[in-house]
Design an enzyme around this catalytic site. Structure first.
Site, mmCIF file in Angstrom:
data_model
loop_
_atom_site.group_PDB
_atom_site.id
_atom_site.type_symbol
_atom_site.label_atom_id
_atom_site.label_comp_id
_atom_site.label_asym_id
_atom_site.label_seq_id
_atom_site.Cartn_x
_atom_site.Cartn_y
_atom_site.Cartn_z
ATOM 1 N N SER A 1 0.794 -1.230 0.000
ATOM 2 C CA SER A 1 0.000 0.000 0.000
ATOM 3 C C SER A 1 0.827 1.280 0.000
ATOM 4 C CB SER A 1 -0.958 0.024 1.184
ATOM 5 O OG SER A 1 -0.259 0.230 2.394
ATOM 6 N N LYS B 1 0.663 4.690 6.719
ATOM 7 C CA LYS B 1 -0.037 5.515 5.722
ATOM 8 C C LYS B 1 0.496 6.943 5.788
ATOM 9 C CE LYS B 1 -2.964 2.242 4.659
ATOM 10 N NZ LYS B 1 -2.436 1.262 3.771
#
Length: 183
Positions: free
Chosen positions: A40, A78
């Site tokens: 990701s 993230k």
């Protein structure tokens, strides 16, 4: 054993205990390791990259943070896009924060490889309902995205990240050795 030898031994033991305590505090609060799991955050961070994070730095826009996944409780990595009070939208692969266009140089490599496809699909907070139920990022919360926008589970799918759920701000990659350094 003389009285002076006993004092030296006691002092040495006390210094050793203090040193162990200091190292424990540094390791727990300043230099806390985390491992990237999954794709990701590509191309900037790869699966199994090892990072140092700290709890002493408050997250800022575009910082990389770690927090417990709302899906399974595992630590995930993230990038902070939205701060409290912000509105976020994407149009034609362009990020707008509070209606101001922002560059994302950390995505340039990915965008080059995808010359015809959009890296980030268009969205507004309204289009993300019912996951995102606010018109702005709430107080004490952040809007986060993975750098690999097509293959990430982020705030578009699980909502805002509460400040108290953040475990650290990434400040250094220590593995793999050929990529060692600050993000």
């Amino acid at each position: 054993m003389t009285k002076q030898n006993k004092k030296k031994r006691f002092r040495t033991a006390a210094e050793f205990i203090l040193l162990i305590g200091f190292v424990f505090l540094l390791r727990h609060f300043v230099f806390n390791p985390v491992e990237v799991s999954g794709t990701s955050m590509e191309p900037n961070y790869q699966d199994a990259d090892r990072l140092w994070q700290t709890t002493f730095i408050a997250p800022d826009r575009f910082d990389v943070i770690t927090f417990k996944s709302p899906r399974n409780g595992k630590s995930i990595v993230k990038r902070v896009i939205g701060l409290p009070g912000d509105t976020i939208r994407y149009e034609n692969d362009q990020l707008y924060i509070n209606d101001i266009a922002y560059e994302e140089p950390y995505l340039d490599e990915f965008k080059e490889a995808r010359k015809t496809d959009l890296l980030t699909d268009d969205f507004t907070f309204a289009s993300l309902q019912p996951v995102v139920t606010s018109k702005t990022v709430p107080d004490e919360s952040y809007f986060v995205l993975g750098d690999n926008r097509q293959k990430t589970d982020d705030s578009r799918y699980f909502g805002f990240v509460n400040k108290e759920d953040i475990t650290g701000v990434v400040f250094f990659r220590f593995f793999p050795l050929e990529k060692i350094g600050a993000p």
